[in-house]
Design an enzyme around this catalytic site. Structure first.
Site, PDB file in Angstrom:
ATOM      1  N   SER A  70      -0.398  13.154  35.211  1.00 32.78           N
ATOM      2  CA  SER A  70      -0.216  13.124  33.761  1.00 32.78           C
ATOM      3  C   SER A  70       0.573  11.924  33.252  1.00 32.78           C
ATOM      4  O   SER A  70       0.110  10.796  33.332  1.00 32.78           O
ATOM      5  CB  SER A  70       0.433  14.442  33.336  1.00 32.78           C
ATOM      6  OG  SER A  70       0.410  14.570  31.955  1.00 32.78           O
ATOM      7  N   GLU A 393       5.214  21.415  22.190  1.00 31.99           N
ATOM      8  CA  GLU A 393       6.443  20.783  22.643  1.00 31.99           C
ATOM      9  C   GLU A 393       6.574  19.492  21.833  1.00 31.99           C
ATOM     10  O   GLU A 393       5.555  18.916  21.414  1.00 31.99           O
ATOM     11  CB  GLU A 393       6.357  20.466  24.130  1.00 31.99           C
ATOM     12  CG  GLU A 393       6.210  21.717  24.979  1.00 31.99           C
ATOM     13  CD  GLU A 393       6.197  21.428  26.467  1.00 31.99           C
ATOM     14  OE1 GLU A 393       7.077  21.940  27.155  1.00 31.99           O
ATOM     15  OE2 GLU A 393       5.311  20.693  26.940  1.00 31.99           O
ATOM     16  N   ARG A 524      18.704  19.689  31.327  1.00 32.79           N
ATOM     17  CA  ARG A 524      17.850  20.543  32.158  1.00 32.79           C
ATOM     18  C   ARG A 524      17.259  19.709  33.297  1.00 32.79           C
ATOM     19  O   ARG A 524      17.026  18.503  33.143  1.00 32.79           O
ATOM     20  CB  ARG A 524      16.726  21.192  31.342  1.00 32.79           C
ATOM     21  CG  ARG A 524      15.865  20.209  30.585  1.00 32.79           C
ATOM     22  CD  ARG A 524      14.691  20.893  29.922  1.00 32.79           C
ATOM     23  NE  ARG A 524      13.645  21.212  30.878  1.00 32.79           N
ATOM     24  CZ  ARG A 524      12.705  20.354  31.290  1.00 32.79           C
ATOM     25  NH1 ARG A 524      12.678  19.110  30.835  1.00 32.79           N
ATOM     26  NH2 ARG A 524      11.794  20.731  32.159  1.00 32.79           N
ATOM     27  N   PRO A 525      17.000  20.374  34.436  1.00 37.76           N
ATOM     28  CA  PRO A 525      16.363  19.623  35.523  1.00 37.76           C
ATOM     29  C   PRO A 525      14.898  19.408  35.183  1.00 37.76           C
ATOM     30  O   PRO A 525      14.234  20.334  34.715  1.00 37.76           O
ATOM     31  CB  PRO A 525      16.508  20.557  36.728  1.00 37.76           C
ATOM     32  CG  PRO A 525      16.641  21.931  36.161  1.00 37.76           C
ATOM     33  CD  PRO A 525      17.242  21.789  34.793  1.00 37.76           C
TER      34      PRO A 525
HETATM   35  C1  G16 Z   1       4.423  18.584  31.970  1.00 37.25           C
HETATM   36  C2  G16 Z   1       4.219  19.938  31.372  1.00 37.25           C
HETATM   37  C3  G16 Z   1       4.822  19.978  29.992  1.00 37.25           C
HETATM   38  C4  G16 Z   1       6.272  19.586  30.043  1.00 37.25           C
HETATM   39  C5  G16 Z   1       6.461  18.298  30.785  1.00 37.25           C
HETATM   40  C6  G16 Z   1       7.937  18.110  30.965  1.00 37.25           C
HETATM   41  O1  G16 Z   1       3.806  17.631  31.145  1.00 37.25           O
HETATM   42  O2  G16 Z   1       2.830  20.207  31.317  1.00 37.25           O
HETATM   43  O3  G16 Z   1       4.701  21.268  29.478  1.00 37.25           O
HETATM   44  O4  G16 Z   1       6.782  19.419  28.765  1.00 37.25           O
HETATM   45  O5  G16 Z   1       5.803  18.342  32.037  1.00 37.25           O
HETATM   46  O6  G16 Z   1       8.261  17.558  32.134  1.00 37.25           O
HETATM   47  P1  G16 Z   1       9.722  17.664  32.706  1.00 37.25           P
HETATM   48  O7  G16 Z   1       9.895  19.054  33.273  1.00 37.25           O
HETATM   49  O8  G16 Z   1       9.737  16.576  33.704  1.00 37.25           O
HETATM   50  O9  G16 Z   1      10.661  17.395  31.568  1.00 37.25           O
HETATM   51  P2  G16 Z   1       2.668  16.645  31.629  1.00 37.25           P
HETATM   52  O10 G16 Z   1       2.088  16.073  30.376  1.00 37.25           O
HETATM   53  O11 G16 Z   1       3.356  15.623  32.494  1.00 37.25           O
HETATM   54  O12 G16 Z   1       1.720  17.513  32.394  1.00 37.25           O
END
Ligand code: G16
Length: 565
Positions: A70, A393, A524-525
């Site tokens: 992603s 989000e 947050r982690p």
């Molecule tokens: C992924 C999740 C999202 C989340 C993001 C946050 O996004 O699908 O729901 O907001 O990770 O990442 P972290 O936990 O690192 O803050 P994506 O778009 O990378 O799949």
């Protein structure tokens, strides 16, 4: 018995070809496994086994497996599983996912799988069939990892892998959902559904706004990823909307997510590569690397690379306004009797990252707003408790969920209205909601379908990007990340707004926050990178920056390498 033995041998043989890299521990995280692509073959093979087992457990229903990291840098890759509903894999299976990814030897893997299969009563050993749809984004490591996934699936007797090729993550989720509902589920069906529901919405635009001088062009930053090339396909079917895609990553131009994409734009609040002052005042949008996030932005001529960011919170607010307007029309006095049986509880789901101003705005609209931890899996689950649940989000990941009950009610209402008051405002409102439910991805947040819904709603209301941007004034905020030795040491509660461990850290955050007017701060982690994230809000940008920096230093003092001091 012989079948089980046969299964055991196949699994053992295949797993032996994919030994895990020594000393690496992976966790399923916010959105599947993520790490450098070069060390992921074993994890992807094992996730293939898991996906096949999931399908067996679900009576042979189709399951999805997506290879993507992603928003992460191009050297990373990742893998995640979509459940038969098209949503994220059930959280109940995450401990098994962690276990199967980290078990050291092929023998241990076979034992783990056989124990799990027994515990979960999964029909194993060739007695039932399973089906896994595979997709990958454009990362260079994707092709070989896809092969590893295929071998993992083939190691489960009776399981079939169907390679759907290069896709956006939301396209794969959409296909899984459609296939299990026995609906058309190909990529071209996806484009047809999006474009036809978009056209229906455009046909329902009130006459007053339809004739306004609306700018029909949107400039889109494709993050040098898969979203850009898919949008180029889709736009061929969208007359009346001019989509100019930049940062397509084609012919080796530009690097995935580097100085481009929704994550960059949202975090840095500056123009992505290929956008400049010549675009001032235009409506611009940014996708992330696998097109499951969407943000908009506008360049103001006086501000160099600085942008006016229209993040997930403002997309959510726009969607909420539109849905509320249609529900209000349907619930007008005159239509009572026809519409009062329509279940229409509307709920909004956000995370702690939501700008405080957006939550205030939504509550002023009289809407119910609830919070969950970060990660679409949490927001999606919560939103599905409503007849209409809108979740986003701030980073641009979100969608609108319509319950089946609501859609059935709306369809029968539409039939009634078509004979009682055809062409009435009520019927148009019902049709707009039905079209929106077809357009917006019901499986997962989808930047392409989100973009079309935004475009249709802006046209419906007759708003420019400035009008939309002024909906409310964001509180100044800052996000930072701190590299830490072990991010799992940080444990949070209350939808990630409070640190429970390590002891003492929350007290320090509280003390720093109290120094600033309208201060709000949490840590947050990350679930996708080896960092702890810091978010701060305050009444001025300087104060938000100072708060984020002081808390980042504290996080570093408690858990980091001390490099921030
Ligand atoms: C992924 C999740 C999202 C989340 C993001 C946050 O996004 O699908 O729901 O907001 O990770 O990442 P972290 O936990 O690192 O803050 P994506 O778009 O990378 O799949």
């Amino acid at each position: 018995m012989a079948e089980k033995q046969h299964q055991r041998e196949i699994l053992l043989r295949s797993a032996s070809a994919f030994p895990p890299p020594p000393g690496v521990k992976l966790s399923y995280g916010t959105a599947g496994f993520r790490a450098e692509g070069s060390i992921l073959a074993s994890t992807v093979f094992r996730t293939g086994v898991l996906a096949a087992l999931r399908s067996l457990k679900m009576g042979g229903a189709t399951v999805g497996l997506m290879i993507t990291a992603s928003h992460n840098p191009v050297r990373d890759n990742g893998v995640k599983v979509a459940d038969p509903s098209g949503g994220m894999m059930t959280q109940r299976w995450e401990p098994f996912a962690d276990a199967i990814a980290n078990v050291p030897t092929a023998q241990d893997l076979v034992q783990l799988v056989f124990d799990f299969v027994k515990e979960e009563e999964i029909p194993f050993g060739g007695v039932c069939s399973a089906e896994v749809l595979l997709g990958r984004d454009t990362r260079p490591s994707g092709e070989s990892l896809l092969e590893a996934a295929k071998q993992g699936i083939a190691a489960v007797v009776g399981a079939v892998a169907i390679d759907m090729g290069v896709l956006t993550t939301p396209q794969l989720h959409w296909m899984v959902r459609c296939r299990n509902k026995r609906r058309k589920a190909s990529e071209s069906d996806y484009y047809t559904q999006l474009s036809s529901s978009f056209k229906q919405l455009m046909d329902l635009i009130p006459k007053e706004t339809a004739i306004s001088l609306f700018d029909t062009t949107v400039l889109v930053d494709g993050a040098n990823g898969v979203g850009g090339e898919k949008l180029i396909e889709l736009k061929k079917m969208l007359p009346g909307l001019e989509i100019h895609v930049r940062n397509t990553g084609k012919d080796g131009e530009g690097i995935l997510n580097e100085g481009v994409g929704a994550d960059f734009v949202q975090k840095e609040k500056i123009t992505p590569h290929s956008f400049d002052l010549d675009d001032a005042g235009r409506r611009c949008a940014s996708l992330d690397g696998d097109a499951d996030r969407l943000v908009y932005f506008c360049i103001s001529s006086a501000c160099g690379r600085k942008i006016d960011l229209i993040d997930g919170d403002k997309i959510l607010s726009l969607f909420a306004l539109f849905i509320k307007e249609q529900l209000t029309i349907l619930k007008k006095e005159e239509s009572k009797g026809m519409t009062d049986k329509l279940p229409s509880r509307l709920g909004i789901v956000q995370t702690a990252y939501a700008n405080g101003a957006s939550t205030d705005y939504l509550r002023q609209l009289g809407l119910e707003v609830v919070f969950t931890p970060t990660g679409v899996k949490y927001l999606h689950e919560k939103a599905s408790e409503y007849d209409i649940g809108i979740y986003f989000e701030a980073n641009g990941h979100g969608t609108i969920l319509f319950s089946e009950q609501f859609i059935w009610g709306l369809e029968s209402l539409n039939i009634q209205l078509a004979s009682n008051s055809p062409g009435s405002d009520y019927q148009k409102a019902a049709l707009r909601l039905l079209s929106a439910s077809q357009l917006i991805n019901q499986a997962v947040g989808d930047a392409l379908s989100g973009l079309l819904l935004v475009e249709a709603i802006l046209r419906h209301i007759g708003w420019s990007i400035e009008d939309w941007s002024k909906l409310y004034q964001d509180l100044p905020s800052r996000q930072l990340k701190v590299k830490v030795v072990d991010r799992s040491v940080v444990v949070t509660s209350n939808a990630e707004t409070q640190v429970v461990r390590p002891p003492g850290l929350q007290e320090v955050i509280d003390a720093e926050t109290a120094k600033h007017s309208h201060g709000r701060c949490f840590v947050r982690p990350s679930g996708t990178e080896d960092v702890v994230r810091v978010y701060a809000e305050a009444s001025t940008q300087e104060a938000a920056d100072a708060l984020a920096q002081s808390v980042a230093r504290e996080v570093d003092r408690f858990l980091g390498f001390g490099s921030l001091h």
